[in-house]
Design an enzyme around this catalytic site. Structure first.
Site, PDB file in Angstrom:
ATOM      1  N   HIS A  47      63.800 -57.274 102.792  1.00  0.00           N
ATOM      2  CA  HIS A  47      62.574 -57.280 103.299  1.00  0.00           C
ATOM      3  C   HIS A  47      62.530 -57.743 104.801  1.00  0.00           C
ATOM      4  CE1 HIS A  47      58.149 -57.148 103.942  1.00  0.00           C
ATOM      5  NE2 HIS A  47      58.254 -58.317 104.834  1.00  0.00           N
ATOM      6  N   ASN A  88      58.246 -46.312 113.298  1.00  0.00           N
ATOM      7  CA  ASN A  88      57.008 -47.015 114.016  1.00  0.00           C
ATOM      8  C   ASN A  88      57.167 -48.571 113.995  1.00  0.00           C
ATOM      9  OD1 ASN A  88      55.550 -44.389 114.405  1.00  0.00           O
ATOM     10  ND2 ASN A  88      54.890 -44.693 112.500  1.00  0.00           N
ATOM     11  N   GLY A  94      51.146 -47.083 115.240  1.00  0.00           N
ATOM     12  CA  GLY A  94      50.978 -46.272 114.056  1.00  0.00           C
ATOM     13  C   GLY A  94      51.475 -46.752 112.670  1.00  0.00           C
ATOM     14  N   THR A  96      51.753 -48.632 109.454  1.00  0.00           N
ATOM     15  CA  THR A  96      50.872 -49.399 108.293  1.00  0.00           C
ATOM     16  C   THR A  96      51.520 -49.933 107.336  1.00  0.00           C
ATOM     17  OG1 THR A  96      51.194 -47.052 107.295  1.00  0.00           O
ATOM     18  CG2 THR A  96      49.615 -47.266 108.900  1.00  0.00           C
ATOM     19  N   HIS A  99      57.189 -53.128 106.153  1.00  0.00           N
ATOM     20  CA  HIS A  99      58.423 -53.191 105.468  1.00  0.00           C
ATOM     21  C   HIS A  99      59.272 -52.269 106.333  1.00  0.00           C
ATOM     22  CE1 HIS A  99      61.281 -53.881 101.851  1.00  0.00           C
ATOM     23  NE2 HIS A  99      61.935 -52.911 102.557  1.00  0.00           N
ATOM     24  N   HIS A 101      60.821 -49.352 107.673  1.00  0.00           N
ATOM     25  CA  HIS A 101      61.265 -47.811 106.907  1.00  0.00           C
ATOM     26  C   HIS A 101      61.631 -46.578 108.175  1.00  0.00           C
ATOM     27  CE1 HIS A 101      56.909 -48.196 107.640  1.00  0.00           C
ATOM     28  NE2 HIS A 101      56.722 -46.881 107.985  1.00  0.00           N
TER      29      HIS A 101
HETATM   30  P1  5GP Z   1      54.024 -46.172 108.778  1.00  0.00           P
HETATM   31  O1  5GP Z   1      52.625 -45.554 109.230  1.00  0.00           O
HETATM   32  O2  5GP Z   1      54.037 -47.511 108.563  1.00  0.00           O
HETATM   33  O3  5GP Z   1      55.132 -45.531 109.954  1.00  0.00           O
HETATM   34  O4  5GP Z   1      54.495 -45.278 107.344  1.00  0.00           O
HETATM   35  C1  5GP Z   1      54.181 -45.670 106.309  1.00  0.00           C
HETATM   36  C2  5GP Z   1      54.343 -44.196 105.426  1.00  0.00           C
HETATM   37  O5  5GP Z   1      54.159 -44.727 104.132  1.00  0.00           O
HETATM   38  C3  5GP Z   1      53.242 -43.272 105.583  1.00  0.00           C
HETATM   39  O6  5GP Z   1      53.570 -42.171 106.063  1.00  0.00           O
HETATM   40  C4  5GP Z   1      52.462 -43.071 104.281  1.00  0.00           C
HETATM   41  O7  5GP Z   1      52.149 -41.840 103.809  1.00  0.00           O
HETATM   42  C5  5GP Z   1      53.553 -43.573 103.311  1.00  0.00           C
HETATM   43  N1  5GP Z   1      52.906 -44.259 102.202  1.00  0.00           N
HETATM   44  C6  5GP Z   1      51.953 -45.161 102.059  1.00  0.00           C
HETATM   45  N2  5GP Z   1      51.766 -45.867 100.827  1.00  0.00           N
HETATM   46  C7  5GP Z   1      52.507 -45.055 100.077  1.00  0.00           C
HETATM   47  C8  5GP Z   1      52.926 -45.058  98.748  1.00  0.00           C
HETATM   48  O8  5GP Z   1      52.215 -45.844  97.923  1.00  0.00           O
HETATM   49  N3  5GP Z   1      53.894 -44.421  98.263  1.00  0.00           N
HETATM   50  C9  5GP Z   1      54.574 -43.553  99.107  1.00  0.00           C
HETATM   51  N4  5GP Z   1      55.703 -43.034  98.419  1.00  0.00           N
HETATM   52  N5  5GP Z   1      54.391 -43.642 100.417  1.00  0.00           N
HETATM   53  C10 5GP Z   1      53.361 -44.139 100.918  1.00  0.00           C
HETATM   54 ZN    ZN Z   2      58.809 -55.460 101.882  1.00  0.00          ZN
END
Ligand code: 5GP
Ligand code: ZN
Length: 115
Positions: A47, A88, A94, A96, A99, A101
């Site tokens: 993490h 991001n 953006g 959200t 962790h 990714h």
């Molecule tokens: P961020 O907005 O942080 O760059 O990307 C987070 C991503 O995680 C988003 O594209 C969102 O659709 C995805 N996401 C959020 N919750 C879940 C979940 O419970 N399962 C999966 N597979 N993706 C998720």
């Molecule tokens: Zn984590």
């Protein structure tokens, strides 16, 4: 493991996901809200909150992630066609889920669950 982290919970099977790839360091699964024909998320088993923090504290993890992405993309034909890599950093960009990714976005249509 961060108890409050959604992607740590996915890593430990506490929240279900559609896995497309895993090795000893890295796990990848389908994004729940796809923004392209194929939208995958690659995460490290350690993490860290974002890619800048990862670079500072776990630089090897960055290499592990990109080796996994490279391997997977060549296996599945994404590399041949071309794909986007997005990460991001921070709420205002953006982000959200805090962790680290890597989003992989591609026009390539994979089989069920990215196989
Ligand atoms: P961020 O907005 O942080 O760059 O990307 C987070 C991503 O995680 C988003 O594209 C969102 O659709 C995805 N996401 C959020 N919750 C879940 C979940 O419970 N399962 C999966 N597979 N993706 C998720
Ligand atoms: Zn984590």
């Amino acid at each position: 493991m961060d108890e409050n982290c959604l992607f740590c919970k996915i890593l430990h099977g506490e929240v279900p996901s559609n896995k497309v790839y895993e090795d000893e360091n890295v796990f990848a699964f389908l994004d729940i809200n796809p923004q392209a024909e194929t939208h995958l998320l690659f995460i490290h088993r350690n993490h860290t909150p974002n890619i800048v923090n990862m670079t500072d504290t776990h630089p090897q993890d960055l290499q592990d992630l990109f080796v996994a992405i490279s391997t997977y993309s060549k296996e599945k034909g994404l590399y041949k066609k071309g794909f986007r890599v997005v990460s991001n950093i921070g709420e205002s960009s953006g982000q959200t889920v805090f962790h680290t990714h890597i989003h992989i976005l591609s026009d390539v249509r994979l089989g069920k669950f990215g196989s």
